[in-house]
Design an enzyme around this catalytic site. Structure first.
Site, PDB file in Angstrom:
ATOM      1  N   ARG A   1       0.823  -1.216   0.000  1.00  0.00           N
ATOM      2  CA  ARG A   1       0.000   0.000   0.000  1.00  0.00           C
ATOM      3  C   ARG A   1       0.857   1.266   0.000  1.00  0.00           C
ATOM      4  O   ARG A   1       0.557   2.232  -0.728  1.00  0.00           O
ATOM      5  CB  ARG A   1      -0.927  -0.003   1.209  1.00  0.00           C
ATOM      6  CG  ARG A   1      -1.952   1.121   1.221  1.00  0.00           C
ATOM      7  CD  ARG A   1      -3.015   0.892   0.163  1.00  0.00           C
ATOM      8  NE  ARG A   1      -2.734   1.529  -1.101  1.00  0.00           N
ATOM      9  CZ  ARG A   1      -3.219   1.128  -2.268  1.00  0.00           C
ATOM     10  NH1 ARG A   1      -3.992   0.069  -2.329  1.00  0.00           N
ATOM     11  NH2 ARG A   1      -2.926   1.767  -3.369  1.00  0.00           N
TER      12      ARG A   1
ATOM     13  N   ASP B   1      -1.433  38.333 -12.359  1.00  0.00           N
ATOM     14  CA  ASP B   1      -2.384  37.527 -11.593  1.00  0.00           C
ATOM     15  C   ASP B   1      -3.805  37.667 -12.111  1.00  0.00           C
ATOM     16  O   ASP B   1      -4.356  38.773 -12.183  1.00  0.00           O
ATOM     17  CB  ASP B   1      -2.330  37.951 -10.123  1.00  0.00           C
ATOM     18  CG  ASP B   1      -3.180  37.068  -9.232  1.00  0.00           C
ATOM     19  OD1 ASP B   1      -3.114  35.835  -9.390  1.00  0.00           O
ATOM     20  OD2 ASP B   1      -3.919  37.603  -8.400  1.00  0.00           O
TER      21      ASP B   1
ATOM     22  N   LYS C   1       3.339  39.896  -2.900  1.00  0.00           N
ATOM     23  CA  LYS C   1       1.943  39.741  -3.283  1.00  0.00           C
ATOM     24  C   LYS C   1       1.104  40.854  -2.663  1.00  0.00           C
ATOM     25  O   LYS C   1       1.631  41.759  -1.997  1.00  0.00           O
ATOM     26  CB  LYS C   1       1.450  38.352  -2.871  1.00  0.00           C
ATOM     27  CG  LYS C   1       2.329  37.216  -3.421  1.00  0.00           C
ATOM     28  CD  LYS C   1       1.753  35.855  -3.180  1.00  0.00           C
ATOM     29  CE  LYS C   1       0.647  35.562  -4.159  1.00  0.00           C
ATOM     30  NZ  LYS C   1       0.183  34.141  -4.048  1.00  0.00           N
TER      31      LYS C   1
ATOM     32  N   LYS D   1       1.805  25.071  -3.920  1.00  0.00           N
ATOM     33  CA  LYS D   1       0.562  24.460  -3.437  1.00  0.00           C
ATOM     34  C   LYS D   1       0.728  22.948  -3.411  1.00  0.00           C
ATOM     35  O   LYS D   1       0.206  22.213  -4.247  1.00  0.00           O
ATOM     36  CB  LYS D   1      -0.610  24.885  -4.318  1.00  0.00           C
ATOM     37  CG  LYS D   1      -0.908  26.376  -4.215  1.00  0.00           C
ATOM     38  CD  LYS D   1      -2.008  26.798  -5.157  1.00  0.00           C
ATOM     39  CE  LYS D   1      -2.266  28.300  -5.052  1.00  0.00           C
ATOM     40  NZ  LYS D   1      -3.299  28.747  -6.010  1.00  0.00           N
TER      41      LYS D   1
ATOM     42  N   GLU E   1       3.758  40.284  -7.835  1.00  0.00           N
ATOM     43  CA  GLU E   1       2.421  39.998  -8.334  1.00  0.00           C
ATOM     44  C   GLU E   1       1.705  41.309  -8.663  1.00  0.00           C
ATOM     45  O   GLU E   1       1.623  42.216  -7.820  1.00  0.00           O
ATOM     46  CB  GLU E   1       1.634  39.229  -7.277  1.00  0.00           C
ATOM     47  CG  GLU E   1       0.201  38.907  -7.672  1.00  0.00           C
ATOM     48  CD  GLU E   1      -0.560  38.263  -6.542  1.00  0.00           C
ATOM     49  OE1 GLU E   1      -0.475  37.029  -6.406  1.00  0.00           O
ATOM     50  OE2 GLU E   1      -1.230  38.997  -5.770  1.00  0.00           O
TER      51      GLU E   1
END
Length: 281
Positions: A102, A218, A169, A137, A197
């Site tokens: 597994r 963005d 950002k 991410k 960004e």
């Protein structure tokens, strides 16, 4: 020399921690049902068309529990294979191999799933001149493996973490007071790679004037991306990011951007359908 090396990744520690999570105090099923000296001959195969990633890691799980296992890896990392393709043949102690099954399959299914989705996105922008990037991410603890899988699918890695480039950002800009001030502070800190960004065309010149080395455009529509690319005029690389889907990536890439980054490569890729079956040679 280890059979699989990846910078910053400890294969032995990963295998040990994964098996400890799954096996715990022992595999009660295998220990009860399988004779101690039974031999397992098996084949790992793909049930779908996939791009392969993670077979050496899967092999490490089997070797961890049966150091004398015989393993033949039958596909290359990054190889596109058809449904029904044999990926690995192994022969060894049945209890050990079924206990490791597994953990080995989970890993190769997950990484091959990422590589397969990545390859589809790479193929979708072929000929555009744009390069596909992954993002941060990722599942905590699996970043280096997941970014390895995107490379096997043909993408290029974006930042590995917060240390290897600045990415300014909207929240950084809000706290700093302006886009120019945020970039200027990064420049004064001596940071060589400064990604900024922008979500509006009027932010481009202030960011460049302050010292941005890379612009992340963005959530811009293709027409807005084309305007932005023309304004930047090759002064720094441009990256389209945000809301990129398989259905839209070709048009986005055709805008002339240097890069297109896609979070779903590591965030949403379905596991590849790969199995392990008893199959005496």
């Amino acid at each position: 020399m280890p059979l699989f090396e990846l910078a910053g990744f400890d294969l032995d520690a990963f295998v040990a921690a994964t098996l400890a999570e799954d096996v715990g105090s022992g595999d009660v099923t295998a220990n009860a049902v399988i004779p101690e000296d039974a031999v397992f001959d098996g084949v790992m195969d793909s049930r779908d068309a996939i791009t392969v990633a993670g077979l050496p890691i899967a092999a490490a799980f089997f070797r961890a529990l049966d150091p004398t296992v015989e393993i033949a890896v039958l596909a290359q990392e990054g190889e596109a294979v058809a449904p029904g393709c044999d990926l690995m043949r192994l022969r060894g102690n049945a209890r050990a191999l079924l206990t490791a099954e597994r953990s080995a399959l989970n890993t190769v299914q997950h990484l091959s799933g990422i590589a397969t989705m990545t390859r589809a996105y790479v193929d979708a922008i072929a000929g555009s001149g744009a390069t596909l990037l992954d993002t941060r991410k990722t599942i905590p603890g699996l970043r280096r493996l997941e970014k390895y899988a995107t490379r096997m699918g043909g993408a290029r890695n974006h930042r590995m973490g917060l240390w290897d480039a600045a990415m300014i950002k909207d929240n950084h800009i809000a706290v700093a007071g302006s886009i120019g001030e945020a970039v200027a502070r990064a420049v004064r800190a001596g940071i060589g790679s400064i990604i900024v960004e922008v979500d509006r065309i009027d932010q481009i010149e202030p960011a460049l004037a302050a010292g941005a080395t890379h612009l992340l455009l963005d959530n811009m529509a293709p027409a807005q991306l084309r305007t932005a690319v023309a304004l930047v005029a090759g002064r720094v690389p441009t990256e389209a990011s945000g809301g990129v889907r398989f259905e839209t990536i070709a048009e986005i890439a055709a805008s002339g951007v240097t890069y297109v980054s896609v979070g779903r490569l590591t965030q949403s890729a379905p596991a590849a359908d790969i199995g392990l079956d008893f199959a005496p040679a």
